[in-house]
Design a protein around this motif. Sequence first.
Motif, PDB file in Angstrom:
ATOM      1  N   UNK A  80       7.895   6.587   9.110  1.00 37.77           N
ATOM      2  CA  UNK A  80       9.343   6.409   9.287  1.00 37.77           C
ATOM      3  C   UNK A  80      10.141   6.887   8.068  1.00 37.77           C
ATOM      4  N   UNK A  81       9.854   8.110   7.655  1.00 40.45           N
ATOM      5  CA  UNK A  81      10.652   8.754   6.617  1.00 40.45           C
ATOM      6  C   UNK A  81      11.217  10.048   7.200  1.00 40.45           C
ATOM      7  N   UNK A  82      12.132  10.655   6.494  1.00 44.70           N
ATOM      8  CA  UNK A  82      12.739  11.898   6.959  1.00 44.70           C
ATOM      9  C   UNK A  82      11.683  13.003   7.067  1.00 44.70           C
ATOM     10  N   UNK A  83      11.892  13.916   7.993  1.00 48.89           N
ATOM     11  CA  UNK A  83      10.931  15.010   8.200  1.00 48.89           C
ATOM     12  C   UNK A  83      10.671  15.784   6.918  1.00 48.89           C
ATOM     13  N   UNK A  84      11.710  15.967   6.124  1.00 44.87           N
ATOM     14  CA  UNK A  84      11.567  16.736   4.881  1.00 44.87           C
ATOM     15  C   UNK A  84      10.666  16.025   3.875  1.00 44.87           C
ATOM     16  N   UNK A  85      10.562  14.697   3.980  1.00 44.81           N
ATOM     17  CA  UNK A  85       9.743  13.931   3.045  1.00 44.81           C
ATOM     18  C   UNK A  85       8.300  13.793   3.512  1.00 44.81           C
ATOM     19  N   UNK A  86       8.077  13.935   4.789  1.00 41.30           N
ATOM     20  CA  UNK A  86       6.779  13.571   5.338  1.00 41.30           C
ATOM     21  C   UNK A  86       5.628  14.373   4.744  1.00 41.30           C
ATOM     22  N   UNK A  87       5.858  15.639   4.427  1.00 45.62           N
ATOM     23  CA  UNK A  87       4.779  16.492   3.953  1.00 45.62           C
ATOM     24  C   UNK A  87       4.166  16.051   2.637  1.00 45.62           C
ATOM     25  N   UNK A  88       4.955  15.392   1.787  1.00 43.44           N
ATOM     26  CA  UNK A  88       4.440  14.995   0.474  1.00 43.44           C
ATOM     27  C   UNK A  88       4.428  13.482   0.270  1.00 43.44           C
ATOM     28  N   UNK A  89       4.964  12.732   1.200  1.00 47.01           N
ATOM     29  CA  UNK A  89       5.098  11.279   1.018  1.00 47.01           C
ATOM     30  C   UNK A  89       3.774  10.580   1.310  1.00 47.01           C
ATOM     31  N   UNK A  90       3.369   9.646   0.436  1.00 48.87           N
ATOM     32  CA  UNK A  90       2.107   8.930   0.589  1.00 48.87           C
ATOM     33  C   UNK A  90       2.225   7.553  -0.064  1.00 48.87           C
ATOM     34  N   UNK A  91       1.090   6.865  -0.143  1.00 45.09           N
ATOM     35  CA  UNK A  91       1.049   5.586  -0.861  1.00 45.09           C
ATOM     36  C   UNK A  91       1.554   5.717  -2.288  1.00 45.09           C
TER      37      UNK A  91
END
Length: 430
Positions: A80-91
């Motif tokens: 549930x983050x923005x599409x632009x963030x999903x590629x690098x977003x993690x724990x």
Amino acid sequence: MSCATVTVNWKHTILYLTLIISLLYSIETLISHKLHVNHNQIRLKRSPNLPLRFRDDGTFKILQVADMHFGMGSITRCRDVADAEYGYCSDLNTTRFLRRMIEAERPDLIAFTGDNIFGSSTTDAAESLLQAIGPAIEYGIPWAAILGNHDQESTMNRAELMTFLSLMDFSLSQINPPLEDGAERGALRSIDGFGNYRLRVHGAPGSVLSNSTVFDLFFLDSGDRETVQGRRTYGWIKDSQLSWLQDASKQVKETNHFLLHLVKYSHIQIFYHDYTLVKQDSLTSKQGLNPDPALAFFHIPIPEVRDLWYTPFFGQFQEGVACSIVQSGVLNTFLSMGNVKAAFIGHDHVNDFCGNLKGVWFCYGGGFGYHAYGRRNWHRRARLIEAKLGKGKDTWTGVQRIKTWKRLDDGDLSKIDEQVLWEASYSFLK
């Protein structure tokens, strides 16, 4: 037997012995670290400075971290983050947020209020806990944890998890409360759940109450999932846990006799509601002081929290209250204790409100972790709680005020929804 034959046999014996010794040496080299204790690698748990106490400026600050849902670090993706963030977003975003909060607020205690890890997203519960709580350990901040309904879904059960948490550096977590004084050392009380315990906070250094408890923190295990009359439901706080709370409350009230003696011998005058205690230790009305204020921390909300929808609440109420179908009497127990001013909960990630039930505040932490479900364009957040001591003429006194606010994981760590939860109606005069 000829001399030549004896010589050959002797050479074969030497060869066999050499081969056996070589094999034994190779095996010892490979597995010796598993058979012997390497004393150079043994170290004791690093413990925080105790007792917990208020600062010189009369404050004590708690950072509540609710629902981290930590998985396996950099390979566990955000939800549930923005599409632009999903590629690098993690724990690692969760870890970065926790570090930012510690540096910005410098809490005296961090309270991890359950679902610290998301069991189904990790193959090693211990390693995930070490990563999730790592920033608290790095900064040497005292911390305490309880379990949610997802922590035990990996490689450790609830008893093992609380044992592990209690042994981690700077942890104040406890498996369960000890038996009464005089019992066998290390013996624990028979009680439902794992992670029921009390932490005491002393007054400010150099103050008249520096060696006395002025603030109580109760941590409770609200369970995970259970079946009641054939229906699956969330866990709840059981009667044995409520009995322990009642017993602890009685102990708190008994220790308040110390304050009466303090009044007598230090000539402090205390005005409290409609009675006065003066240096002669006289009591003109009522019987004794109320116990020191306390807070409670647990994961799953009680059913009465649903009723807050129909009352003025402070913050956002964005999803239904997911709780047990069992009403176990938690609120009534808090009311009978008389000193629990607020309870801090998690579980419902996009609720972050505070509401008042019969004089007791119930406050959500708001979802902290990036692997936990959330809502797009709704920042992850953390709750802060600050207690402030009253100020006499020459000394800090008892707790005067408790307030709370939240910070968002945006560019500025925006501070929102600051409110006073409780303020004492007494004053200390010299």
